[in-house]
Design an enzyme around this catalytic site. Structure first.
Site, mmCIF file in Angstrom:
data_model
loop_
_atom_site.group_PDB
_atom_site.id
_atom_site.type_symbol
_atom_site.label_atom_id
_atom_site.label_comp_id
_atom_site.label_asym_id
_atom_site.label_seq_id
_atom_site.Cartn_x
_atom_site.Cartn_y
_atom_site.Cartn_z
ATOM 1 N N SER A 455 0.781 -1.283 -0.109
ATOM 2 C CA SER A 455 -0.053 -0.027 0.131
ATOM 3 C C SER A 455 0.980 1.228 0.106
ATOM 4 O O SER A 455 2.038 1.326 -0.034
ATOM 5 C CB SER A 455 -0.870 -0.114 1.177
ATOM 6 O OG SER A 455 -0.137 0.397 2.498
ATOM 7 N N THR A 456 0.197 2.428 0.187
ATOM 8 C CA THR A 456 0.927 3.491 0.292
ATOM 9 C C THR A 456 1.373 3.692 1.661
ATOM 10 O O THR A 456 2.036 4.749 1.884
ATOM 11 C CB THR A 456 0.016 4.809 -0.033
ATOM 12 O OG1 THR A 456 -1.306 4.900 0.341
ATOM 13 C CG2 THR A 456 -0.422 4.687 -1.525
ATOM 14 N N HIS A 457 0.849 2.879 2.540
ATOM 15 C CA HIS A 457 1.070 3.234 3.926
ATOM 16 C C HIS A 457 2.162 2.133 4.438
ATOM 17 O O HIS A 457 1.653 1.079 5.035
ATOM 18 C CB HIS A 457 -0.195 3.175 4.792
ATOM 19 C CG HIS A 457 -1.037 4.160 4.519
ATOM 20 N ND1 HIS A 457 -2.344 4.210 5.187
ATOM 21 C CD2 HIS A 457 -1.062 5.097 3.606
ATOM 22 C CE1 HIS A 457 -3.000 5.233 4.431
ATOM 23 N NE2 HIS A 457 -2.252 5.849 3.974
ATOM 24 N N LEU A 458 3.343 2.335 3.976
ATOM 25 C CA LEU A 458 4.455 1.311 4.289
ATOM 26 C C LEU A 458 5.336 1.721 5.536
ATOM 27 O O LEU A 458 5.823 2.905 5.555
ATOM 28 C CB LEU A 458 5.402 1.163 3.076
ATOM 29 C CG LEU A 458 4.628 0.986 1.668
ATOM 30 C CD1 LEU A 458 5.701 0.854 0.702
ATOM 31 C CD2 LEU A 458 3.853 -0.459 1.990
#
Length: 541
Positions: A455-458
């Site tokens: 995801s974009t939340h790494l």
């Protein structure tokens, strides 16, 4: 297929020149780091694997050309379908993000007060007070539009611009939330609502999320940091994949080996300091690839911590359909979706005694990525629920047995969320369904975000801390055991928190860049934003 634009390759002079700092990655953290260091007068070179993004390059173009990673399916089988990127391009995911710019809550800095101890420490090695001035600087630089009262913060930030205009859907969501005793407020967005720092106000003609802004109204890393820094002398090479960090001696590194993505040519860029800002997955993979006699398992990996603690932040969508009285003189149909993707946020459940572990998360209006034709009396309301996932030693980034076209090992993302995290997401989605029912929705349903695919939340794979046995870097981002190698992206966060992370990642990166300036160069940085490189001195000319 769209032809990707990489620009020129490094010259022989670039390969012999020793920069002050080489920054690997040009996304949220890399761009602000490079800007801060270049602004202070340093000779900075940036290496970016992806291409420059032109108006005709779409989100799908970037996703199609990006590498994939191995992930474990629910069945236990492995597939090479994971997404180890926000997006792989100059400016990273900020070019295509929706602009959500939340500060992390005080509980995120020490979630052990709610969750207790796990197999990895959850407490951040920074306090809220240490990060606050960097939050303020980044908010000023990006041009955050926001306002209202956020009940999960001790005090409300003072944003440089008023919030975006509330959408019709956001107004209904906010009214429904208030009817339940909740306290919705405008979503803080890195989107101009007035002319700001030479950027025009948002025109609202097209969806923000998964689209680049052709007006420059969105505070992406290219517009705010990279373009001004390049005009002032920053060197940026796109299409260069960093494959290995070179060691100079037992405690220092001296440069980066790279491969040009289109030609396969090899280049070495030398620097006195190397700053890794690829993202939590890519930075861990680079450290693991950087093996030598002294570090046979990768740089900074003496305690087998590189790649461990991978967090993807669990999320899911809840949608509702409602009928309402049409306006007095409505058009035949109206499109839903253009403009800012969110105008309402709810944090009342961020800490909740009845939530699993005492923690809930963020509920945010999340407009569709594509315009949808609706009748005047119809509405579809869409809420996204975000909850933090608890770091685990077993959730990790590693290198696989297969290789890519350059002979580099595949990336593996081994991730299974904690059962309590599943329960937390279920808790929050049920609250979102309650809000939609209060809004008069006749039907509600859920959509998956497929967060487990990447995801974009790494977060979390190069954890910052004081104990090398449970962390990869110190609180200033320096890799343990190496004096001139840093990591500054979301990988340093020991706990992901439950809000969109871009603002915090940039605030942490800026703090680390300023610490580097003071520690190694004796330069006192300016805690203000300027879009031009006004501080260049003669030291590195």
């Amino acid at each position: 297929m769209t032809r990707l634009r990489y620009g020129p390759e490094p010259t022989a002079e670039d390969s012999t020149r020793v920069a002050d700092v080489c920054v690997i990655g040009s996304g949220a953290s890399g761009a602000i780091t490079a800007w801060a260091l270049q602004r202070a007068g340093l000779d900075v070179v940036v290496v970016e694997q992806g291409p420059f993004v032109d108006p005709w390059v779409s989100y799908d173009d970037i996703e199609t050309n990006a590498e994939t990673a191995w992930i474990r399916q629910d069945s236990g089988l492995w597939e090479k379908t994971g997404n180890p990127w926000s997006t792989c391009n100059v400016g990273g995911g900020t070019v295509f993000f929706g602009g959500a710019a939340f500060r992390h809550r005080p509980v995120d800095f020490d979630s052990e007060t709610r969750l207790g101890h796990g197999d990895l420490p959850l407490r951040w090695p920074w306090t809220v007070a240490e990060i606050e001035p960097y939050y303020a600087l980044v908010e000023s630089a990006l041009g955050i539009a926001g306002g209202g009262h956020d009940p999960s913060l001790p005090s409300d930030p003072v944003y440089p611009m008023p919030p975006v205009e509330t959408t019709a859907e956001g107004a209904v969501i906010s009214a429904a939330a208030r009817s339940l005793g909740l306290h919705p407020f405008p979503t803080p967005l890195a989107i101009t609502t007035t002319a700001y720092q030479g950027r025009p106000p948002c025109g609202g003609e097209r969806p923000c999320i998964s689209n680049q802004c052709d007006r420059g109204a969105k505070g992406d890393a290219v517009t705010v940091f990279l373009d001004p820094a390049r005009k002032a002398g920053l060197r940026l090479f796109a299409g260069l994949k960093a494959v290995r960090i070179r060691r100079r001696d037992a405690t220092t590194v001296d440069g980066v080996e790279c491969i040009r993505m289109d030609s396969g040519n090899r280049h070495v860029l030398r620097a006195r300091h190397v700053v890794v800002a690829g993202n939590a997955v890519q930075s861990a993979a680079l450290l693991l690839r950087s093996t030598d006699k002294q570090s046979p398992h990768g740089l900074g990996n003496d305690h087998d911590m590189v790649g461990r603690g991978l967090c993807l932040k669990m999320s899911g969508y809840v949608l509702g359909y409602r009928r309402a009285e049409p306006p007095a003189t409505p058009p035949d149909y109206r499109p839903a979706g253009p403009g800012p993707f969110s105008s309402a946020a709810i944090t009342d459940y961020y800490t909740a005694d009845d939530a699993p572990g005492g923690l809930g998360g963020l509920i945010i209006e999340s407009g569709p990525e594509q315009a949808v034709q609706m009748r005047p009396d119809e509405q579809i309301l869409r809420l996204e629920c975000l909850v933090p996932d608890q770091p685990s030693l077993d959730n990790r980034v590693s290198l696989g047995r297969g290789v890519d076209q350059f002979g580099l090992p595949d990336v593996v993302m081994d991730y299974s969320p904690h059962p309590r995290d599943h329960a937390r997401l279920e808790y929050l989605q049920r609250r979102a369904e309650g809000i939609l029912r209060a809004a008069g929705c006749e039907l509600t349903w859920r959509e998956s975000s497929y967060f487990w695919m990447g995801s974009t939340h790494l977060h979390g794979t190069c954890r910052a801390g004081t104990d090398p046995r449970t962390s990869v870097t110190d609180p200033d981002g320096r890799v343990h055991g190496l004096t001139n190698l840093m990591v500054v992206d979301g990988g340093v966060m020991p706990y992901p928190g439950g809000v969109n992370p871009t603002l915090t990642i940039q605030a942490l990166a800026l703090r680390m860049a300023h610490r580097l300036l003071r520690r190694e160069f004796g330069i006192e940085p300016d805690l203000s934003y300027s879009p031009v490189g006004t501080e260049r001195n003669e030291r590195s000319q």
